[in-house]
Design a protein around this motif. Structure first.
Motif, short mmCIF file in Angstrom:
data_model
loop_
_atom_site.label_atom_id
_atom_site.label_comp_id
_atom_site.label_asym_id
_atom_site.label_seq_id
_atom_site.Cartn_x
_atom_site.Cartn_y
_atom_site.Cartn_z
N ALA A 71 13.67 0.85 -6.37
CA ALA A 71 13.31 0.48 -7.78
C ALA A 71 12.11 1.42 -8.06
O ALA A 71 12.08 1.98 -9.31
CB ALA A 71 12.52 -0.86 -7.54
N LEU A 72 11.37 1.81 -7.14
CA LEU A 72 10.31 3.01 -7.42
C LEU A 72 10.89 4.34 -7.95
O LEU A 72 10.41 4.94 -8.95
CB LEU A 72 9.29 3.11 -6.35
N LYS A 73 11.81 4.74 -7.39
CA LYS A 73 12.69 5.84 -7.68
C LYS A 73 13.18 5.68 -9.00
O LYS A 73 13.02 6.56 -9.84
CB LYS A 73 13.64 6.11 -6.76
N GLY A 74 13.76 4.64 -9.18
CA GLY A 74 14.34 4.38 -10.82
C GLY A 74 13.42 4.42 -11.94
O GLY A 74 13.31 5.15 -12.99
N VAL A 75 12.19 3.88 -11.56
CA VAL A 75 10.88 3.94 -12.50
C VAL A 75 10.54 5.29 -12.83
O VAL A 75 10.48 5.91 -13.81
CB VAL A 75 9.75 3.14 -11.99
N ILE A 76 10.25 6.09 -11.69
CA ILE A 76 9.87 7.61 -11.76
C ILE A 76 10.91 8.39 -12.39
O ILE A 76 10.63 9.24 -13.34
CB ILE A 76 9.53 8.04 -10.23
N GLY B 178 2.75 6.13 -2.65
CA GLY B 178 4.13 6.86 -2.99
C GLY B 178 4.31 6.89 -4.45
O GLY B 178 4.69 8.15 -4.81
N ALA B 179 3.90 6.00 -5.20
CA ALA B 179 4.03 6.22 -6.80
C ALA B 179 2.90 7.37 -7.04
O ALA B 179 3.31 8.05 -7.94
CB ALA B 179 3.82 4.84 -7.35
N ILE B 180 1.82 7.37 -6.55
CA ILE B 180 0.89 8.33 -7.10
C ILE B 180 1.41 9.71 -6.69
O ILE B 180 1.30 10.41 -7.46
CB ILE B 180 -0.58 7.93 -6.32
N PHE B 181 1.57 9.66 -5.48
CA PHE B 181 2.30 11.23 -4.87
C PHE B 181 3.39 11.64 -5.87
O PHE B 181 3.63 12.72 -6.24
CB PHE B 181 2.56 11.34 -3.65
N PHE C 36 0.76 -1.31 -0.06
CA PHE C 36 0.28 -0.05 -0.03
C PHE C 36 0.74 1.43 -0.05
O PHE C 36 0.56 2.07 -0.93
CB PHE C 36 -0.96 -0.06 1.11
N PRO C 37 1.85 1.37 0.69
CA PRO C 37 2.75 2.77 0.68
C PRO C 37 3.43 2.80 -0.66
O PRO C 37 3.59 3.91 -0.96
CB PRO C 37 4.02 2.34 1.85
N PHE C 38 3.88 1.79 -1.15
CA PHE C 38 4.43 1.89 -2.72
C PHE C 38 3.18 2.38 -3.63
O PHE C 38 3.74 3.52 -4.68
CB PHE C 38 4.95 0.59 -3.01
N VAL C 39 2.15 1.76 -3.61
CA VAL C 39 1.06 2.45 -4.56
C VAL C 39 0.82 3.98 -4.16
O VAL C 39 0.77 4.72 -5.14
CB VAL C 39 -0.41 1.60 -4.26
#
Length: 374
Positions: free
Chosen positions: A225-230, A32-35, A27-30
């Protein structure tokens, strides 16, 4: 030790197989990705300097206007662009008797008057025949230092409190229900034929530690990983993410991160052990919710105090932040708001660690005495 390890592995597997665990993890990743995608994009679109250039119909040969603030179009071109909604605003400029006369048309959504005021100042300098030194004197600005007051709200502390409440509730509930079910079905009698109650209790706690470690590892790997995608796929600059973070108060040091994680881990261990102790006192599976109530009330008190604006400065919260059952909520909150010194934080952390050790020692004896008491 081998039997403790087997119980720990079994506990770890049960924890990570549950839907609640993965919901809590992902849930925090979802969010975090949105924000992380929405806020920088909105920031870039909202604060693009090109969108706030003033279109003027005056050929500024004397450089009265700052080139970064204006764009030239003829009156005919400007009127057509305004009609076609290619621009929002333009200014018709005339200079008469040393005074800039401007008629601004369209939507006034920026401080265009200051652009014209600066141009008027440059015109005044030119007409006054000032030399360079005199112009430099008139351009002097005051040296103002602003010391911001400590904010009563910090995004990181707010997120930590909510996250900790969710995590503690999940781990304690799962542990309590798991042991209560095993006790209710008398499955523990078979287990204790090869494992002592003390080993079973220790294995349960070790399994929770393994789950926490796995939980944190997922967050660390997921963050990068999320930071790299963004950064790579969504074309958001790191400087933009940093600016947005500063804007909403995401300012935290490495030391504060480590201390906050330590409070979270010790808090989970404390409440999980308390849940295991309470579970050993149950007679039936249906009693699990009743025995969970004291833990829930303890967490709710800290949760509501923690999210209350300005509460970290009150005398009551200052005292409560040292008490182990609430310190994992309140002390990181006070630390991140810079409302407490670091030596006090370390003292509170030491008290919490000592409490965890004492609860383990006492809890192991209570668990042994009551776990087979039907």
């Amino acid at each position: 030790m081998r039997r403790i390890r087997l119980v720990a592995i079994e506990t770890f597997k049960k924890q990570i197989k549950g839907f609640a665990f993965w919901f809590m993890v992902l849930f925090p990743f979802v969010m975090g990705a949105i924000f992380a995608v929405v806020i920088p994009k909105v920031s870039q679109e909202t604060f693009n300097p090109e969108d706030y250039k003033l279109v003027i119909d005056y050929k500024d040969e004397n450089n009265y206007f700052n080139k970064r603030d204006v764009e030239y179009m003829s009156e005919k071109q400007a009127n057509k662009a305004l009609k076609d909604e290619k621009i929002d605003t333009y200014a018709k400029i005339n200079i008469e008797n040393g005074i800039i006369k401007a008629t601004i048309k369209g939507d006034i959504d920026a401080d265009y008057e200051s652009i014209i005021d600066n141009a008027q100042k440059n015109l005044n300098y030119d007409m006054a025949k000032l030399n360079k030194d005199q112009k430099d004197i008139l351009k002097r600005k005051p040296d103002v230092k602003i010391e911001e007051a400590k904010s009563s709200f910090n995004v990181i502390s707010f997120v930590v409190i909510i996250f900790l409440f969710i995590v503690l509730t999940n781990y304690s509930q799962v542990t309590l229900v798991d042991i209560a079910q095993a006790k209710g079905t008398k499955r523990l009698e078979f287990i204790f034929s090869s494992v002592t109650p003390e080993e079973h209790f220790a294995g349960k706690i070790l399994g929770i530690i393994m789950t926490i470690a796995f939980h944190l590892l997922v967050y660390v790997l997921g963050y990068f990983a999320l930071k790299g995608v963004i950064m790579n796929l969504i074309d958001v600059k790191e400087s933009t993410l940093s600016e947005v973070g500063d804007m909403v108060g995401l300012s935290i040091t490495t030391e504060q991160i480590i201390i906050t994680i330590a409070f979270v881990i010790l808090g989970i261990l404390l409440y999980t052990m308390l849940a295991a102790i309470l579970a050993s006192l149950t007679k039936r599976v249906e009693d699990a919710s009743k025995y969970a109530m004291p833990l829930t009330l303890l967490m709710l008190v800290a949760y509501f105090i923690g999210i209350m604006p300005g509460a970290s400065e009150t005398a009551t919260v200052k005292v409560l932040s040292y008490i182990p059952f609430w310190s994992m909520f309140l002390m990181p909150d006070r630390m991140l708001k810079q409302a407490v010194s670091m030596p006090q934080v370390y003292i509170t952390l030491a008290i919490l660690l000592l409490t965890v050790i004492i609860v383990y020692m006492i809890g192991s004896k209570i668990y042994k005495k009551y776990i087979l008491n039907y």
